[in-house]
Design a protein around this motif. Structure first.
Motif, PDB file in Angstrom:
ATOM      1  N   TRP A  13       8.947 -11.557 -10.097  1.00 30.46           N
ATOM      2  CA  TRP A  13       9.791 -11.881  -8.557  1.00 30.46           C
ATOM      3  C   TRP A  13       9.711 -11.071  -7.177  1.00 30.46           C
ATOM      4  O   TRP A  13       8.954 -11.883  -6.468  1.00 30.46           O
ATOM      5  CB  TRP A  13      11.340 -11.136  -8.572  1.00 30.46           C
ATOM      6  CG  TRP A  13      12.183 -12.063  -6.702  1.00 30.46           C
ATOM      7  CD1 TRP A  13      12.495 -12.031  -6.270  1.00 30.46           C
ATOM      8  CD2 TRP A  13      12.102  -9.638  -6.660  1.00 30.46           C
ATOM      9  NE1 TRP A  13      12.823 -11.608  -5.001  1.00 30.46           N
ATOM     10  CE2 TRP A  13      12.439 -10.442  -5.077  1.00 30.46           C
ATOM     11  CE3 TRP A  13      11.379  -9.011  -5.807  1.00 30.46           C
ATOM     12  CZ2 TRP A  13      12.670  -9.382  -3.682  1.00 30.46           C
ATOM     13  CZ3 TRP A  13      11.933  -7.895  -5.225  1.00 30.46           C
ATOM     14  CH2 TRP A  13      12.621  -7.805  -3.996  1.00 30.46           C
ATOM     15  N   LEU A  14       9.177  -9.620  -7.357  1.00 28.17           N
ATOM     16  CA  LEU A  14       8.096  -9.303  -6.750  1.00 28.17           C
ATOM     17  C   LEU A  14       6.667 -10.268  -6.586  1.00 28.17           C
ATOM     18  O   LEU A  14       6.445 -10.136  -5.102  1.00 28.17           O
ATOM     19  CB  LEU A  14       8.385  -7.859  -6.904  1.00 28.17           C
ATOM     20  CG  LEU A  14       7.117  -7.006  -5.998  1.00 28.17           C
ATOM     21  CD1 LEU A  14       7.676  -7.134  -5.070  1.00 28.17           C
ATOM     22  CD2 LEU A  14       6.627  -5.446  -6.963  1.00 28.17           C
ATOM     23  N   ALA A  15       5.475 -10.385  -7.210  1.00 25.16           N
ATOM     24  CA  ALA A  15       4.409 -10.979  -7.282  1.00 25.16           C
ATOM     25  C   ALA A  15       5.026 -12.316  -6.158  1.00 25.16           C
ATOM     26  O   ALA A  15       4.397 -12.918  -5.351  1.00 25.16           O
ATOM     27  CB  ALA A  15       3.693 -11.871  -8.390  1.00 25.16           C
ATOM     28  N   ASP A  16       6.347 -13.026  -6.370  1.00 25.49           N
ATOM     29  CA  ASP A  16       6.959 -14.167  -6.139  1.00 25.49           C
ATOM     30  C   ASP A  16       7.176 -14.765  -4.173  1.00 25.49           C
ATOM     31  O   ASP A  16       5.928 -14.662  -3.780  1.00 25.49           O
ATOM     32  CB  ASP A  16       7.461 -14.881  -6.375  1.00 25.49           C
ATOM     33  CG  ASP A  16       7.170 -15.633  -7.915  1.00 25.49           C
ATOM     34  OD1 ASP A  16       5.621 -15.934  -8.443  1.00 25.49           O
ATOM     35  OD2 ASP A  16       8.435 -16.350  -9.129  1.00 25.49           O
ATOM     36  N   THR A  17       7.033 -13.356  -4.554  1.00 28.01           N
ATOM     37  CA  THR A  17       7.955 -13.059  -3.018  1.00 28.01           C
ATOM     38  C   THR A  17       6.895 -12.549  -2.353  1.00 28.01           C
ATOM     39  O   THR A  17       6.713 -13.303  -0.621  1.00 28.01           O
ATOM     40  CB  THR A  17       8.882 -11.322  -3.001  1.00 28.01           C
ATOM     41  OG1 THR A  17      10.216 -12.099  -4.175  1.00 28.01           O
ATOM     42  CG2 THR A  17       9.438 -11.237  -1.853  1.00 28.01           C
ATOM     43  N   LEU A  18       5.808 -11.746  -2.395  1.00 31.43           N
ATOM     44  CA  LEU A  18       4.760 -11.181  -1.864  1.00 31.43           C
ATOM     45  C   LEU A  18       3.774 -12.447  -1.944  1.00 31.43           C
ATOM     46  O   LEU A  18       3.462 -12.166  -0.463  1.00 31.43           O
ATOM     47  CB  LEU A  18       3.513 -10.086  -2.661  1.00 31.43           C
ATOM     48  CG  LEU A  18       4.983  -8.736  -2.660  1.00 31.43           C
ATOM     49  CD1 LEU A  18       4.020  -7.766  -3.106  1.00 31.43           C
ATOM     50  CD2 LEU A  18       5.360  -8.390  -1.299  1.00 31.43           C
ATOM     51  N   VAL A  19       3.506 -13.394  -2.538  1.00 35.90           N
ATOM     52  CA  VAL A  19       2.877 -14.156  -2.631  1.00 35.90           C
ATOM     53  C   VAL A  19       3.993 -15.524  -1.244  1.00 35.90           C
ATOM     54  O   VAL A  19       2.802 -15.693  -0.348  1.00 35.90           O
ATOM     55  CB  VAL A  19       2.959 -15.314  -3.281  1.00 35.90           C
ATOM     56  CG1 VAL A  19       2.326 -17.300  -3.332  1.00 35.90           C
ATOM     57  CG2 VAL A  19       1.536 -14.492  -5.305  1.00 35.90           C
ATOM     58  N   ALA A  20       4.581 -15.390  -1.339  1.00 30.44           N
ATOM     59  CA  ALA A  20       5.248 -16.261  -0.351  1.00 30.44           C
ATOM     60  C   ALA A  20       5.503 -15.544   0.836  1.00 30.44           C
ATOM     61  O   ALA A  20       5.369 -16.077   1.902  1.00 30.44           O
ATOM     62  CB  ALA A  20       7.370 -16.543  -0.533  1.00 30.44           C
ATOM     63  N   GLU A  21       5.193 -13.682   1.148  1.00 30.75           N
ATOM     64  CA  GLU A  21       5.393 -13.169   2.257  1.00 30.75           C
ATOM     65  C   GLU A  21       3.896 -14.094   2.934  1.00 30.75           C
ATOM     66  O   GLU A  21       3.973 -14.200   4.291  1.00 30.75           O
ATOM     67  CB  GLU A  21       4.848 -11.852   2.042  1.00 30.75           C
ATOM     68  CG  GLU A  21       6.054 -11.412   1.995  1.00 30.75           C
ATOM     69  CD  GLU A  21       7.460 -11.622   3.066  1.00 30.75           C
ATOM     70  OE1 GLU A  21       7.284 -10.840   3.664  1.00 30.75           O
ATOM     71  OE2 GLU A  21       8.814 -12.055   3.371  1.00 30.75           O
ATOM     72  N   LYS A  22       3.282 -13.671   2.322  1.00 27.72           N
ATOM     73  CA  LYS A  22       1.482 -14.238   2.464  1.00 27.72           C
ATOM     74  C   LYS A  22       1.428 -16.510   3.440  1.00 27.72           C
ATOM     75  O   LYS A  22       1.593 -16.179   4.165  1.00 27.72           O
ATOM     76  CB  LYS A  22       0.736 -14.527   1.583  1.00 27.72           C
ATOM     77  CG  LYS A  22       0.426 -13.031   0.507  1.00 27.72           C
ATOM     78  CD  LYS A  22      -1.064 -12.712   0.186  1.00 27.72           C
ATOM     79  CE  LYS A  22      -1.150 -14.218  -0.691  1.00 27.72           C
ATOM     80  NZ  LYS A  22      -2.417 -14.400  -1.512  1.00 27.72           N
ATOM     81  N   ALA A  23       2.584 -16.780   2.757  1.00 28.85           N
ATOM     82  CA  ALA A  23       1.830 -17.859   2.597  1.00 28.85           C
ATOM     83  C   ALA A  23       3.359 -18.184   4.326  1.00 28.85           C
ATOM     84  O   ALA A  23       3.168 -19.179   5.267  1.00 28.85           O
ATOM     85  CB  ALA A  23       3.226 -18.868   1.955  1.00 28.85           C
ATOM     86  N   ALA A  24       3.851 -17.143   4.330  1.00 27.87           N
ATOM     87  CA  ALA A  24       4.799 -17.330   5.919  1.00 27.87           C
ATOM     88  C   ALA A  24       3.567 -16.843   7.273  1.00 27.87           C
ATOM     89  O   ALA A  24       4.058 -16.833   7.969  1.00 27.87           O
ATOM     90  CB  ALA A  24       5.950 -16.298   5.745  1.00 27.87           C
ATOM     91  N   GLY A  25       2.685 -15.514   6.497  1.00 24.21           N
ATOM     92  CA  GLY A  25       1.847 -15.482   7.583  1.00 24.21           C
ATOM     93  C   GLY A  25       2.035 -13.744   7.936  1.00 24.21           C
ATOM     94  O   GLY A  25       1.006 -13.447   8.359  1.00 24.21           O
TER      95      GLY A  25
END
Ligand SMILES: Nc1ncnc2c1ncn2[C@@H]1O[C@H](COP(=O)(O)OP(=O)(O)OP(=O)(O)O)[C@@H](O)[C@H]1O
Length: 212
Positions: A173-185
């Motif tokens: 979950w943490l890895a997916d969340t941080l990848v999503a954070e990057k995608a959000a800028g």
């Protein structure tokens, strides 16, 4: 954008790091890796303004052209930077849900209750929403600390060993969340001993063992 230039921190005669420099652009992640005691947490503390450099500069700005020296008390900095350097900062008599609602509300989130509900679900603490922090397991406390960063607006997240205490599902979950954070800028800066997390998230890897 975060800009670290010629950063040096000493404790007496002991130099923790010197001549450290890197940039982290919006949507990028930078991972500090290295042995215990190599200086990762010290640099993260300087990045969030909880400690100060002896030499060098650290600037941050949501717009790269408006970067300013880090000032943890400045409203613009506090509004933009969400950090989790430990999981100790809790109010002992507020429930998990109340923590998240309070943080969301304090940072101007309009529907703080529904934002808290969404994050509770994401961090897997819906079933523990009404528990007090003192009754949480170590992994649940870490999830609450991370949830506190993700329930509020942010342009940069700074995380010290966010993987600590998380089980395998939590780490995914943490890895997916941080990848999503990057995608959000969002800019992500983390120190980590979790090679899989670093490989999944980091655009830039900085080896703290090379600092001395
Ligand atoms: N306030 C302080 N006074 C003196 N020495 C300190 C202080 N804070 C940190 N240090 C020393 O600075 C070094 C770097 O510590 P730091 O916590 O930054 O390492 P780290 O890379 O985060 O380690 P770990 O992987 O174990 O978390 C260590 O040798 C530590 O003992």
């Amino acid at each position: 954008m975060l800009h670290v230039s010629d950063a040096c921190r000493r404790f007496g005669a002991f130099t923790v790091f010197s001549d450290v420099g890197f940039d982290v652009l919006p949507g990028e992640a930078c991972a500090l890796v290295g042995s215990n005691g190599s200086g990762k947490s010290t640099l993260l503390r300087c990045i969030v303004g909880a400690d100060r450099l002896d030499d060098g500069t650290i600037t941050f700005g949501v717009e790269p052209c408006a970067a300013e020296p880090v000032d943890e008390s400045a409203p613009t900095f506090r509004a933009a930077v969400a950090s989790v350097l430990d999981d100790h900062a809790v109010f002992p008599h507020l429930s998990v849900r109340e923590h998240l609602e309070l943080i969301a509300s304090a940072h101007g989130v309009h529907h703080s209750s529904s934002a808290a509900g969404t994050v509770l679900d994401a961090i897997g603490l819906t079933g523990a929403a009404d528990q007090l922090p003192g009754t949480l397991s170590s992994g649940q406390r870490r999830r609450l600390a991370l949830g506190s960063a993700f329930v509020r607006p942010r342009s940069m997240v700074v995380l010290d060993e966010p993987e600590q205490h998380l089980d395998a599902k939590g780490r995914r979950w943490l890895a997916d969340t941080l990848v999503a954070e990057k995608a959000a800028g969002v800019s992500v800066v983390l120190a980590s001993h979790d090679e899989a997390l670093v490989a999944a998230v980091a655009d830039q890897r900085i080896d703290a063992d090379a600092w001395r």
